[in-house]
Write a protein that holds these residues in place. Structure first.
Motif, mmCIF file in Angstrom:
data_model
loop_
_atom_site.group_PDB
_atom_site.id
_atom_site.type_symbol
_atom_site.label_atom_id
_atom_site.label_comp_id
_atom_site.label_asym_id
_atom_site.label_seq_id
_atom_site.Cartn_x
_atom_site.Cartn_y
_atom_site.Cartn_z
ATOM 1 N N LEU A 87 0.832 -1.203 0.000
ATOM 2 C CA LEU A 87 0.000 0.000 0.000
ATOM 3 C C LEU A 87 0.868 1.255 0.000
ATOM 4 O O LEU A 87 0.568 2.241 -0.687
ATOM 5 C CB LEU A 87 -0.930 0.010 1.210
ATOM 6 C CG LEU A 87 -2.139 -0.927 1.177
ATOM 7 C CD1 LEU A 87 -2.903 -0.842 2.486
ATOM 8 C CD2 LEU A 87 -3.050 -0.604 0.011
ATOM 9 N N GLU A 88 1.946 1.205 0.779
ATOM 10 C CA GLU A 88 2.855 2.350 0.847
ATOM 11 C C GLU A 88 3.535 2.572 -0.506
ATOM 12 O O GLU A 88 3.634 3.707 -0.985
ATOM 13 C CB GLU A 88 3.904 2.114 1.935
ATOM 14 C CG GLU A 88 4.717 3.334 2.309
ATOM 15 C CD GLU A 88 3.895 4.411 3.012
ATOM 16 O OE1 GLU A 88 4.373 5.564 3.059
ATOM 17 O OE2 GLU A 88 2.791 4.117 3.491
ATOM 18 N N ALA A 89 3.997 1.480 -1.125
ATOM 19 C CA ALA A 89 4.649 1.589 -2.439
ATOM 20 C C ALA A 89 3.671 2.103 -3.489
ATOM 21 O O ALA A 89 4.024 2.944 -4.330
ATOM 22 C CB ALA A 89 5.205 0.219 -2.847
ATOM 23 N N GLU A 90 2.443 1.626 -3.426
ATOM 24 C CA GLU A 90 1.420 2.028 -4.386
ATOM 25 C C GLU A 90 1.097 3.514 -4.257
ATOM 26 O O GLU A 90 0.940 4.225 -5.256
ATOM 27 C CB GLU A 90 0.169 1.179 -4.161
ATOM 28 C CG GLU A 90 -0.914 1.325 -5.198
ATOM 29 C CD GLU A 90 -2.099 0.416 -4.906
ATOM 30 O OE1 GLU A 90 -2.264 -0.593 -5.615
ATOM 31 O OE2 GLU A 90 -2.853 0.705 -3.941
ATOM 32 N N ARG A 91 0.986 3.986 -3.021
ATOM 33 C CA ARG A 91 0.628 5.393 -2.792
ATOM 34 C C ARG A 91 1.697 6.363 -3.279
ATOM 35 O O ARG A 91 1.396 7.501 -3.645
ATOM 36 C CB ARG A 91 0.357 5.643 -1.303
ATOM 37 C CG ARG A 91 -0.986 5.161 -0.818
ATOM 38 C CD ARG A 91 -1.374 5.844 0.478
ATOM 39 N NE ARG A 91 -0.461 5.559 1.557
ATOM 40 C CZ ARG A 91 -0.550 4.495 2.369
ATOM 41 N NH1 ARG A 91 -1.511 3.618 2.186
ATOM 42 N NH2 ARG A 91 0.308 4.310 3.332
ATOM 43 N N ALA A 209 5.571 -1.435 -9.114
ATOM 44 C CA ALA A 209 5.499 -0.011 -8.784
ATOM 45 C C ALA A 209 6.904 0.582 -8.806
ATOM 46 O O ALA A 209 7.837 0.011 -8.250
ATOM 47 C CB ALA A 209 4.873 0.182 -7.400
ATOM 48 N N ARG A 210 7.021 1.728 -9.455
ATOM 49 C CA ARG A 210 8.297 2.436 -9.497
ATOM 50 C C ARG A 210 8.191 3.690 -8.658
ATOM 51 O O ARG A 210 7.294 4.514 -8.850
ATOM 52 C CB ARG A 210 8.672 2.801 -10.938
ATOM 53 C CG ARG A 210 10.053 3.434 -11.063
ATOM 54 C CD ARG A 210 10.374 3.769 -12.505
ATOM 55 N NE ARG A 210 11.738 4.248 -12.641
ATOM 56 C CZ ARG A 210 12.284 4.681 -13.786
ATOM 57 N NH1 ARG A 210 11.533 4.688 -14.890
ATOM 58 N NH2 ARG A 210 13.523 5.107 -13.834
ATOM 59 N N GLY A 215 13.533 3.099 -8.295
ATOM 60 C CA GLY A 215 13.543 1.682 -7.977
ATOM 61 C C GLY A 215 12.164 1.044 -8.123
ATOM 62 O O GLY A 215 11.140 1.714 -7.952
ATOM 63 N N TRP A 216 12.160 -0.239 -8.421
ATOM 64 C CA TRP A 216 10.920 -0.981 -8.601
ATOM 65 C C TRP A 216 10.666 -1.938 -7.449
ATOM 66 O O TRP A 216 11.604 -2.452 -6.840
ATOM 67 C CB TRP A 216 10.956 -1.796 -9.898
ATOM 68 C CG TRP A 216 10.906 -0.992 -11.155
ATOM 69 C CD1 TRP A 216 11.970 -0.493 -11.849
ATOM 70 C CD2 TRP A 216 9.734 -0.591 -11.874
ATOM 71 N NE1 TRP A 216 11.539 0.199 -12.953
ATOM 72 C CE2 TRP A 216 10.160 0.146 -13.000
ATOM 73 C CE3 TRP A 216 8.368 -0.789 -11.680
ATOM 74 C CZ2 TRP A 216 9.287 0.683 -13.925
ATOM 75 C CZ3 TRP A 216 7.487 -0.253 -12.601
ATOM 76 C CH2 TRP A 216 7.936 0.471 -13.710
ATOM 77 N N VAL A 217 9.397 -2.167 -7.146
ATOM 78 C CA VAL A 217 8.993 -3.185 -6.185
ATOM 79 C C VAL A 217 7.776 -3.882 -6.783
ATOM 80 O O VAL A 217 6.998 -3.274 -7.519
ATOM 81 C CB VAL A 217 8.661 -2.574 -4.797
ATOM 82 C CG1 VAL A 217 7.502 -1.605 -4.892
ATOM 83 C CG2 VAL A 217 8.369 -3.654 -3.771
ATOM 84 N N GLY A 218 7.651 -5.187 -6.517
ATOM 85 C CA GLY A 218 6.559 -5.950 -7.104
ATOM 86 C C GLY A 218 5.593 -6.488 -6.062
ATOM 87 O O GLY A 218 5.886 -6.504 -4.856
ATOM 88 N N HIS A 219 4.440 -6.922 -6.527
ATOM 89 C CA HIS A 219 3.440 -7.534 -5.656
ATOM 90 C C HIS A 219 2.814 -8.707 -6.380
ATOM 91 O O HIS A 219 2.354 -8.580 -7.525
ATOM 92 C CB HIS A 219 2.361 -6.525 -5.277
ATOM 93 C CG HIS A 219 1.335 -7.073 -4.342
ATOM 94 N ND1 HIS A 219 0.055 -7.381 -4.723
ATOM 95 C CD2 HIS A 219 1.412 -7.403 -3.024
ATOM 96 C CE1 HIS A 219 -0.621 -7.854 -3.689
ATOM 97 N NE2 HIS A 219 0.176 -7.876 -2.655
#
Length: 267
Positions: A87-91, A209-210, A215-219
């Motif tokens: 949620l934090e990465a998405e926001r 999410a970038r 940097g990128w993170v995935g879900h």
């Protein structure tokens, strides 16, 4: 959620604001269309926090939306621990890339579609369904901010066509919403046609999410919840798979025409 610190703060603020307005629980109850005993139960934590109640309370007490804002924080606090980092990465994302083989992506779901999807889990009470729905709808607010992220979503044509007679009206509304969203300069919706029978994405849904740092993170989603992916080598695999999935999808214009054709086929 009722035991979370933010929920306790909401009840404390509600009582403080009511007393500052010099309203008894009975007087306040009449203004928000609840009984005095119901107001008391909310303030004491004996009754779940109700969105309609808090919205009316904000209006009556002229809080500027304080209580509803706190409720959204409480709902986020109530999310499973594995979901909060996502949620934090998405926001804070500048870019989002989402592939969904079986459903419309959550950020693009209508309220009615989302409710139907959540309600499939018959272990959830009506209150829990509405709570989860509210969180999902709140997540979509990132797409209307001044600095909204660039969202590219890839879905399967079969997702659009999964509609029996009882579900068709809901899906017509949902596809119309996808078409409306895809008119936004920062949202692209691409469809993989049914003629593409096999590709790497069918192994499961994923979102990338970038952040502002590049940097990128995935879900990854699964039956029990989801997993946040942040190891460089794992993210690299997801990025490569995204390129493969995206290459199978139709361009924007053809995707739009296909979505319109699906809607026409139902009428």
């Amino acid at each position: 959620m009722e035991g979370e610190p933010t929920a306790e703060l909401i009840r404390a603020q509600l009582r403080r604001l009511r007393l500052r307005a010099e309203l008894s629980q009975e007087e306040f109850g009449k203004l928000v269309h609840f009984s005095g005993s119901q107001v008391s139960a909310v303030e004491l934590g004996q009754r779940p926090l109700d969105r309609f109640f808090l919205k009316r309370a904000d209006e009556v007490l002229a809080t500027g939306g304080l209580l509803m804002s706190l409720l959204k924080l409480a709902e986020r606090d109530g999310q499973p621990s594995w979901f909060r980092p996502w949620l934090e990465a998405e926001r804070h994302a500048r870019q989002l890339r989402c592939y969904q083989p079986t459903l419309i992506p959550g950020l693009l779901q209508t309220e009615n579609y989302a409710r139907a999807v959540i309600r499939v889990n018959d272990e959830l009470s009506d209150d829990e369904v509405e709570r989860r729905l509210a969180v999902r709808m709140d997540r979509q607010s990132i797409l209307v901010h001044a600095e909204a992220p660039k969202l590219v979503a890839v879905i399967e044509e079969s997702v659009l066509r999964r509609a029996d007679e009882g579900f068709r009206g809901l899906m017509t509304q949902q596809v119309a919403h996808l078409l409306e969203c895809s008119e936004s300069p920062h949202i692209s919706v691409h469809v993989i046609p049914v003629e593409v029978s096999n590709h790497i994405g069918l192994n499961g849904p994923f979102t990338l999410a970038r952040g502002n740092d590049g940097g990128w993170v995935g879900h990854l989603e699964n039956q029990l919840g989801g997993v946040v992916v942040d190891r460089d080598e794992d993210v690299a695999i997801l990025l490569a798979r995204w390129e493969s999935v995206r290459s199978e999808a139709l361009p924007h214009r053809q995707s739009t025409l296909l979505m319109k054709e699906v809607m026409t086929s139902w009428s």
